[in-house]
Design a protein around this motif. Structure first.
Motif, PDB file in Angstrom:
ATOM      1  N   ILE A 344       0.852  -1.192   0.000  1.00 31.43           N
ATOM      2  CA  ILE A 344       0.000   0.000   0.000  1.00 31.43           C
ATOM      3  C   ILE A 344       0.887   1.242   0.000  1.00 31.43           C
ATOM      4  CG2 ILE A 344      -1.764   1.292   1.238  1.00 31.43           C
ATOM      5  CD1 ILE A 344      -2.715  -1.367   0.022  1.00 31.43           C
ATOM      6  N   LEU A 345       0.684   2.121  -0.991  1.00 29.62           N
ATOM      7  CA  LEU A 345       1.485   3.337  -1.122  1.00 29.62           C
ATOM      8  C   LEU A 345       0.607   4.568  -0.952  1.00 29.62           C
ATOM      9  CD1 LEU A 345       2.461   1.204  -3.647  1.00 29.62           C
ATOM     10  CD2 LEU A 345       4.314   2.869  -3.643  1.00 29.62           C
ATOM     11  N   SER A 346       0.983   5.409  -0.006  1.00 31.19           N
ATOM     12  CA  SER A 346       0.341   6.715   0.142  1.00 31.19           C
ATOM     13  C   SER A 346       1.369   7.749  -0.292  1.00 31.19           C
ATOM     14  CB  SER A 346      -0.111   6.932   1.588  1.00 31.19           C
ATOM     15  OG  SER A 346      -0.941   8.075   1.678  1.00 31.19           O
ATOM     16  N   TRP A 347       1.286   8.145  -1.544  1.00 37.73           N
ATOM     17  CA  TRP A 347       2.312   8.960  -2.208  1.00 37.73           C
ATOM     18  C   TRP A 347       1.737  10.337  -2.502  1.00 37.73           C
ATOM     19  CZ3 TRP A 347       7.259   7.630  -4.453  1.00 37.73           C
ATOM     20  CH2 TRP A 347       7.754   8.565  -5.355  1.00 37.73           C
ATOM     21  N   LEU A 348       2.309  11.360  -1.867  1.00 43.37           N
ATOM     22  CA  LEU A 348       1.878  12.735  -2.112  1.00 43.37           C
ATOM     23  C   LEU A 348       3.124  13.597  -2.325  1.00 43.37           C
ATOM     24  CD1 LEU A 348      -1.020  12.949   0.467  1.00 43.37           C
ATOM     25  CD2 LEU A 348      -1.243  13.184  -2.008  1.00 43.37           C
ATOM     26  N   MET A 349       3.735  13.409  -3.464  1.00 40.04           N
ATOM     27  CA  MET A 349       4.944  14.130  -3.835  1.00 40.04           C
ATOM     28  C   MET A 349       4.628  15.050  -5.008  1.00 40.04           C
ATOM     29  SD  MET A 349       7.219  12.947  -1.694  1.00 40.04           S
ATOM     30  CE  MET A 349       8.762  13.519  -2.419  1.00 40.04           C
ATOM     31  N   GLY A 350       5.153  16.271  -4.965  1.00 39.53           N
ATOM     32  CA  GLY A 350       4.898  17.213  -6.045  1.00 39.53           C
ATOM     33  C   GLY A 350       3.494  17.770  -6.040  1.00 39.53           C
ATOM     34  N   THR A 351       2.892  17.875  -4.866  1.00 37.64           N
ATOM     35  CA  THR A 351       1.519  18.380  -4.774  1.00 37.64           C
ATOM     36  C   THR A 351       1.441  19.899  -4.881  1.00 37.64           C
ATOM     37  OG1 THR A 351       1.559  18.670  -2.376  1.00 37.64           O
ATOM     38  CG2 THR A 351       0.992  16.475  -3.202  1.00 37.64           C
ATOM     39  N   GLY A 352       2.568  20.573  -4.637  1.00 34.98           N
ATOM     40  CA  GLY A 352       2.577  22.031  -4.564  1.00 34.98           C
ATOM     41  C   GLY A 352       2.236  22.559  -3.198  1.00 34.98           C
ATOM     42  N   LYS A 353       1.864  21.655  -2.276  1.00 37.02           N
ATOM     43  CA  LYS A 353       1.494  22.067  -0.918  1.00 37.02           C
ATOM     44  C   LYS A 353       2.238  21.253   0.141  1.00 37.02           C
ATOM     45  CE  LYS A 353      -3.173  23.593  -2.218  1.00 37.02           C
ATOM     46  NZ  LYS A 353      -4.633  23.477  -1.905  1.00 37.02           N
ATOM     47  N   GLY A 354       3.342  20.676  -0.241  1.00 35.28           N
ATOM     48  CA  GLY A 354       4.103  19.825   0.667  1.00 35.28           C
ATOM     49  C   GLY A 354       4.268  18.434   0.087  1.00 35.28           C
ATOM     50  N   ASP A 355       5.249  17.713   0.619  1.00 32.29           N
ATOM     51  CA  ASP A 355       5.578  16.390   0.079  1.00 32.29           C
ATOM     52  C   ASP A 355       5.707  15.364   1.198  1.00 32.29           C
ATOM     53  OD1 ASP A 355       5.919  17.275  -2.662  1.00 32.29           O
ATOM     54  OD2 ASP A 355       7.790  18.209  -2.001  1.00 32.29           O
ATOM     55  N   ASP A 356       5.216  14.156   0.919  1.00 36.32           N
ATOM     56  CA  ASP A 356       5.466  13.038   1.823  1.00 36.32           C
ATOM     57  C   ASP A 356       5.107  11.736   1.115  1.00 36.32           C
ATOM     58  OD1 ASP A 356       6.390  12.196   4.458  1.00 36.32           O
ATOM     59  OD2 ASP A 356       4.372  11.376   4.696  1.00 36.32           O
ATOM     60  N   PHE A 357       5.646  10.654   1.657  1.00 31.64           N
ATOM     61  CA  PHE A 357       5.419   9.328   1.083  1.00 31.64           C
ATOM     62  C   PHE A 357       5.620   8.285   2.169  1.00 31.64           C
ATOM     63  CE2 PHE A 357       8.105   5.723  -0.473  1.00 31.64           C
ATOM     64  CZ  PHE A 357       7.067   4.933  -0.977  1.00 31.64           C
ATOM     65  N   VAL A 358       4.676   7.366   2.286  1.00 31.32           N
ATOM     66  CA  VAL A 358       4.838   6.189   3.141  1.00 31.32           C
ATOM     67  C   VAL A 358       4.221   4.991   2.424  1.00 31.32           C
ATOM     68  CG1 VAL A 358       4.840   7.433   5.340  1.00 31.32           C
ATOM     69  CG2 VAL A 358       2.677   6.578   4.404  1.00 31.32           C
ATOM     70  N   SER A 359       4.795   3.814   2.654  1.00 33.96           N
ATOM     71  CA  SER A 359       4.187   2.596   2.131  1.00 33.96           C
ATOM     72  C   SER A 359       4.497   1.444   3.069  1.00 33.96           C
ATOM     73  CB  SER A 359       4.693   2.282   0.721  1.00 33.96           C
ATOM     74  OG  SER A 359       6.047   1.856   0.725  1.00 33.96           O
ATOM     75  N   ASN A 360       3.600   0.469   3.087  1.00 37.06           N
ATOM     76  CA  ASN A 360       3.749  -0.726   3.918  1.00 37.06           C
ATOM     77  C   ASN A 360       3.085  -1.907   3.229  1.00 37.06           C
ATOM     78  OD1 ASN A 360       5.030   0.008   6.527  1.00 37.06           O
ATOM     79  ND2 ASN A 360       3.281   1.392   6.717  1.00 37.06           N
ATOM     80  N   THR A 361       3.478  -3.091   3.653  1.00 34.14           N
ATOM     81  CA  THR A 361       2.798  -4.298   3.199  1.00 34.14           C
ATOM     82  C   THR A 361       1.673  -4.629   4.164  1.00 34.14           C
ATOM     83  OG1 THR A 361       4.739  -5.181   2.084  1.00 34.14           O
ATOM     84  CG2 THR A 361       3.053  -6.759   2.733  1.00 34.14           C
ATOM     85  N   VAL A 362       0.508  -4.917   3.598  1.00 32.42           N
ATOM     86  CA  VAL A 362      -0.689  -5.213   4.392  1.00 32.42           C
ATOM     87  C   VAL A 362      -1.268  -6.546   3.928  1.00 32.42           C
ATOM     88  CG1 VAL A 362      -2.984  -4.425   5.077  1.00 32.42           C
ATOM     89  CG2 VAL A 362      -1.165  -2.753   4.661  1.00 32.42           C
ATOM     90  N   LEU A 363      -1.565  -7.409   4.885  1.00 38.45           N
ATOM     91  CA  LEU A 363      -2.174  -8.715   4.619  1.00 38.45           C
ATOM     92  C   LEU A 363      -3.605  -8.705   5.130  1.00 38.45           C
ATOM     93  CD1 LEU A 363      -1.958 -11.815   3.910  1.00 38.45           C
ATOM     94  CD2 LEU A 363      -1.140 -12.128   6.264  1.00 38.45           C
ATOM     95  N   LEU A 364      -4.550  -9.132   4.294  1.00 33.47           N
ATOM     96  CA  LEU A 364      -5.945  -9.212   4.730  1.00 33.47           C
ATOM     97  C   LEU A 364      -6.186 -10.597   5.314  1.00 33.47           C
ATOM     98  CD1 LEU A 364      -8.684  -7.921   5.021  1.00 33.47           C
ATOM     99  CD2 LEU A 364      -9.225  -8.615   2.681  1.00 33.47           C
ATOM    100  N   THR A 365      -6.323 -10.661   6.631  1.00 28.70           N
ATOM    101  CA  THR A 365      -6.504 -11.928   7.330  1.00 28.70           C
ATOM    102  C   THR A 365      -7.987 -12.159   7.649  1.00 28.70           C
ATOM    103  OG1 THR A 365      -6.344 -11.063   9.593  1.00 28.70           O
ATOM    104  CG2 THR A 365      -4.269 -11.455   8.414  1.00 28.70           C
ATOM    105  N   GLU A 366      -8.257 -13.291   8.272  1.00 21.87           N
ATOM    106  CA  GLU A 366      -9.638 -13.607   8.656  1.00 21.87           C
ATOM    107  C   GLU A 366     -10.189 -12.592   9.646  1.00 21.87           C
ATOM    108  OE1 GLU A 366     -11.589 -15.864   7.511  1.00 21.87           O
ATOM    109  OE2 GLU A 366     -10.248 -17.185   6.375  1.00 21.87           O
ATOM    110  N   THR A 367      -9.315 -11.942  10.381  1.00 22.50           N
ATOM    111  CA  THR A 367      -9.764 -10.974  11.392  1.00 22.50           C
ATOM    112  C   THR A 367      -9.610  -9.532  10.928  1.00 22.50           C
ATOM    113  OG1 THR A 367      -7.575 -11.053  12.460  1.00 22.50           O
ATOM    114  CG2 THR A 367      -9.273 -12.557  13.287  1.00 22.50           C
ATOM    115  N   GLY A 368      -9.201  -9.329   9.677  1.00 19.62           N
ATOM    116  CA  GLY A 368      -9.075  -7.981   9.150  1.00 19.62           C
ATOM    117  C   GLY A 368      -7.678  -7.704   8.635  1.00 19.62           C
TER     118      GLY A 368
END
Length: 382
Positions: A344-368
């Motif tokens: 999952i990538l939350s990429w907000l680079m070059g927005t003109g109002k600030g920059d940031d980026f984070v990403s992680n691996t997410v597994l969908l399990t039986e409990t969420g």
């Protein structure tokens, strides 16, 4: 490597699912050439995939794995659910595979072949089809579709890979400083990954200054990191070909108010995606959850091609699972299912109002949803 990572029961279950797919398509057998899919169906984990591997799977009986004869020892040590047949370097895998198919009576039958894979060149496919007079059809998505949902054995490997990822990320972040050499940061990252028990990843790690951010798939160079210029990291640990990537933006010397605010948006948007990952949802719904947070932050002009993609098995030169990307796009009807894993990538680079980026691996399990990579979101300031 540590040999075949799967139990006999796991391999048998996968082959059974493939055979159900062949029956549904009215096929008598299929030839699989994708390195990721050959690995998935046999457990063969080695570097020999630079040369063609053809796995013949009939409806009944043992599959046959065709590759160079010199791979015999590795395959006999790793592969328990397929017969090995090796060809000399004076012929091609298609030459031997065609003899096997003809000898087994598949001439004139309905056969499947993976067309959309880097593991099968155009010339090799044409030769195979010309030497076996059969009714050929494309089965490119058959095993790919099965691989999207991770079994219990696969989920264990994903979690182990994520732990390696966090270890490697921590080592890289610790080394990033004003004046640090790019190559030293990369060396420490790779060393930490290896010492922690990680295997060679499909590609990366991608570690580079923000001045080269747009280069996408390039990594460290011969320069030095400098205060005031952020450093981009995107990397993945690997265990038995399973990957769990993460990404962060490391800031040297401080963070601006605009970037601090943007970091809050990226975190909120990431959390919105995690919350939208539920069985039965569509990929477009997941992307819409990310975009809604971005829009509410006054960035309705900003769009991305996706907010993440499916991840798991990866052979060099990729951790995306082949030469395509199954993305969480605004126009995708992909159904989200329990057992799927995503970068999952939350990429907000070059927005003109600030920059940031984070990403992680997410597994969908039986409990969420379970976020597998646990490196702090940040913002990370060195």
């Amino acid at each position: 490597m540590d040999g075949n990572p799967f139990t006999d029961g796991e391999i048998a279950r996968r082959l059974g699912a493939v055979r159900v797919g062949l029956v549904d398509r009215g096929l008598d057998a299929a030839v699989f050439a994708s390195p990721e899919n050959v690995f998935y169906l046999t457990g063969l984990d080695h570097w020999g995939y630079f040369a063609p591997h053809l796995l013949i799977v009939p409806l009944q009986g043992e599959p046959t794995l065709v590759t160079r004869a010199m791979e015999r020892v590795t395959i006999e040590n790793h592969v328990r659910a397929a017969e090995f047949r090796g060809h000399s370097d004076s012929e091609t895998a298609a030459d031997l595979a065609s003899r096997i198919l003809n000898d087994q009576g598949f001439a004139g039958k309905r056969l499947g072949l993976e067309h959309w894979t880097s593991g099968l060149s155009h010339g090799l496919a044409r030769r195979l089809e010309s030497l076996v007079r059969a009714e050929w059809s494309d089965v490119s998505n058959l095993v790919d579709h099965l691989r999207l949902v991770k079994s219990a054995e696969e989920q264990v490997l994903m979690r182990r890979a994520a732990a390696i990822t966090d270890t490697a990320a921590a080592a890289a972040i610790e080394m990033i400083a004003d004046g640090a050499r790019e190559r030293d940061v990369a060396a420490e990252c790779i060393a930490a990954m290896t010492r922690a028990g990680g295997h060679v990843p499909g590609f990366g790690p991608f570690i580079r200054p923000a001045s080269r951010l747009g280069e996408e798939h390039t990594t460290w160079g011969s320069g030095n990191y400098r205060q005031g210029e952020p450093v981009f990291i995107e990397l993945s640990g690997c265990i038995s070909r399973y990957h769990a990537p993460l990404g962060r933006l490391i800031r040297l010397g401080g963070i601006s108010d605009a970037d601090q605010r943007m970091a809050e948006v990226t975190a909120a948007a990431f959390n919105a995606v995690v919350g939208a990952l539920r069985p039965g949802a569509r990929a477009r719904d997941v992307y819409a959850a990310w975009q809604a947070v971005v829009d509410d932050a006054g960035l309705s002009h900003y769009r991305r091609h996706h907010c993440g993609y499916c991840v798991g098995v990866g052979q060099p030169p990729s951790w995306t699972g082949g030469n395509t990307v199954t993305g969480l796009r605004h126009d995708s009807d992909l159904e989200i299912r329990t057992g799927m894993s995503f970068h999952i990538l939350s990429w907000l680079m070059g927005t003109g109002k600030g920059d940031d980026f984070v990403s992680n691996t997410v597994l969908l399990t039986e409990t969420g949803p379970e976020v597998l990579t646990r490196t702090p979101l940040g913002p990370i300031v060195r």
